[in-house]
Design an enzyme around this catalytic site. Sequence first.
Site, PDB file in Angstrom:
ATOM      1  N   SER A 257       0.852  -1.190   0.000  1.00  0.00           N
ATOM      2  CA  SER A 257       0.000   0.000   0.000  1.00  0.00           C
ATOM      3  C   SER A 257       0.887   1.239   0.000  1.00  0.00           C
ATOM      4  O   SER A 257       2.113   1.138   0.043  1.00  0.00           O
ATOM      5  CB  SER A 257      -0.882   0.008   1.245  1.00  0.00           C
ATOM      6  OG  SER A 257      -0.090   0.319   2.376  1.00  0.00           O
ATOM      7  N   LYS A 258       0.232   2.389  -0.037  1.00  0.00           N
ATOM      8  CA  LYS A 258       0.929   3.685  -0.042  1.00  0.00           C
ATOM      9  C   LYS A 258       2.009   3.773   1.045  1.00  0.00           C
ATOM     10  O   LYS A 258       3.040   4.409   0.836  1.00  0.00           O
ATOM     11  CB  LYS A 258      -0.094   4.806   0.212  1.00  0.00           C
ATOM     12  CG  LYS A 258      -0.638   5.397  -1.070  1.00  0.00           C
ATOM     13  CD  LYS A 258       0.188   6.605  -1.488  1.00  0.00           C
ATOM     14  CE  LYS A 258       0.079   7.000  -2.935  1.00  0.00           C
ATOM     15  NZ  LYS A 258       1.098   6.470  -3.809  1.00  0.00           N
ATOM     16  N   ARG A 259       1.720   3.127   2.160  1.00  0.00           N
ATOM     17  CA  ARG A 259       2.678   3.149   3.271  1.00  0.00           C
ATOM     18  C   ARG A 259       4.066   2.680   2.858  1.00  0.00           C
ATOM     19  O   ARG A 259       5.074   3.062   3.420  1.00  0.00           O
ATOM     20  CB  ARG A 259       2.193   2.195   4.377  1.00  0.00           C
ATOM     21  CG  ARG A 259       1.580   2.849   5.546  1.00  0.00           C
ATOM     22  CD  ARG A 259       1.047   1.833   6.531  1.00  0.00           C
ATOM     23  NE  ARG A 259       0.356   0.721   5.903  1.00  0.00           N
ATOM     24  CZ  ARG A 259       0.708  -0.551   6.042  1.00  0.00           C
ATOM     25  NH1 ARG A 259       1.738  -0.879   6.784  1.00  0.00           N
ATOM     26  NH2 ARG A 259       0.017  -1.499   5.447  1.00  0.00           N
TER      27      ARG A 259
END
Length: 480
Positions: A257-259
């Site tokens: 994910s973006k993380r």
Amino acid sequence: MKEIVRTRFAPSPTGHLHIGGARTTLYNWLFARHHGGQFVLRIEDTDEVRSTTDSVSAIFDSISWLGLDWDEGPLDMEHEKGPNGSYFQMKRLPLYQEQIQKLLQEGKAYPCYCTKEELEVIRKDAQKENRASYDGRCRRLTDRQKKDYEASGRKPAIRFEMPEEGETVVNDIIRGPVSFTNRLLPDLVIQKTTGGPTYNFACVVDDHAMSISHVIRGDEHLSNTPAQIQIYKALGFSLPQFAHLSMIMGPDGTKLSKRHGATSVLEYKEQGFLPEALRNYLALLGWATAESKQLFTPKELIQAFDLAGCQKNPATFDQVKLSWMNGEYMRAFSPADIIARSETFLKGAGLLPQLPGPSLEKLAALEREKFKLLKDVPDRIGFFYRDFEFTPEAEKVLAKPEVKDVLSGLAALLESFEPFEDKALEGAIRQFCTQKGLKPGQVFHPLRAAVSGRTEGPTLFLMLELMGRELVLKRLRRAG
Ligand code: GLU
């Protein structure tokens, strides 16, 4: 007769094309190309609230940038190619209506008048009792009840009646048979109260209408597949083959994910990755050959790819490996290609049009081994053309007590030394070390730091030659 392989990528245009979607696209494309079949692009834009034309454009741009093409599908927002259009689901609404009417007439679907609030209560109760999330209470409404609901202004959704007994088995090419208990499958909404179809329904109608032979998609859709299989059966359609691709994880073992950093394909483009390297990397994200080959030409990839090599265990997205691979591709380029491919980055950094000084190509040849990304090209060679800040490491080197003398001695030497060329300069500077009783490192390190602002970089003497006497002297004096 040999079946014609037809695959599709069917994105919902609700954001950028992410790594997972790009891999799905690639595998569908590779599988179709490997088998001499066709690859279809279909835009699943039935979510009126979240679908945007910007996302559609980003999907086209991302797929095209990766060097993949589609045999059928939209060309832009207005034009399409292929005999099975439209390839935008919102332009296919009558087709879904027709099939929904058929199911209603055959008693395989029914109008459901439950409100959002009622559904929420039903869902919570079902959760407690481990039942399907809808209890089928509108299945057997009388005409009178339906009329009353209509009169009270309620608009019905249409639900598909799932079988209550038995199991639905998904015979997945990658995972093998996966069994689902029918009792736990809710009566799926196939038409929303607004009149539009839901994903699970439109997807089945279209995959059939477009003669898709293999549905290859992310593992998050495996749970949708039993319901879709029941819809295929109810509509009298033959089933395609299903293949669900393994999940993609970040390095910490959670879903990518973006993380974990950049997730959209266009972000990778902006960071200076090469489409051929990203494509090669994505191919290996959940697929491998028996001999674990890493680098593939596009032709080799098409030849080698098959679903048999796809693994069911999650794949880990490894940014370090991707950068390594990008570097491998860059090293294979000629210096002229490196400059051509990094044009946008060179322009962005003000290094193109060519500034006075050494040719960009010469510098690309000099630094070729060190580039990992296209944006490294201006980052690594910019100091040949303009002033720079010293890195903290360079400042440390230059702060040593003997450095002032070393640099002024070098400036004096290089002021008139001839020829100002790689090997000759090396000879002269080594001699300078001996004369001054210094170790080579005591001279080379400050010299490099003074002329380039850093402690690592291209081979020292060639760098001096390319920089030219005037600039070298100027910088020695500045740092000394
Ligand atoms: N529109 C769905 C998505 O973007 C596609 C699912 C499928 O491939 O069936 O997730």
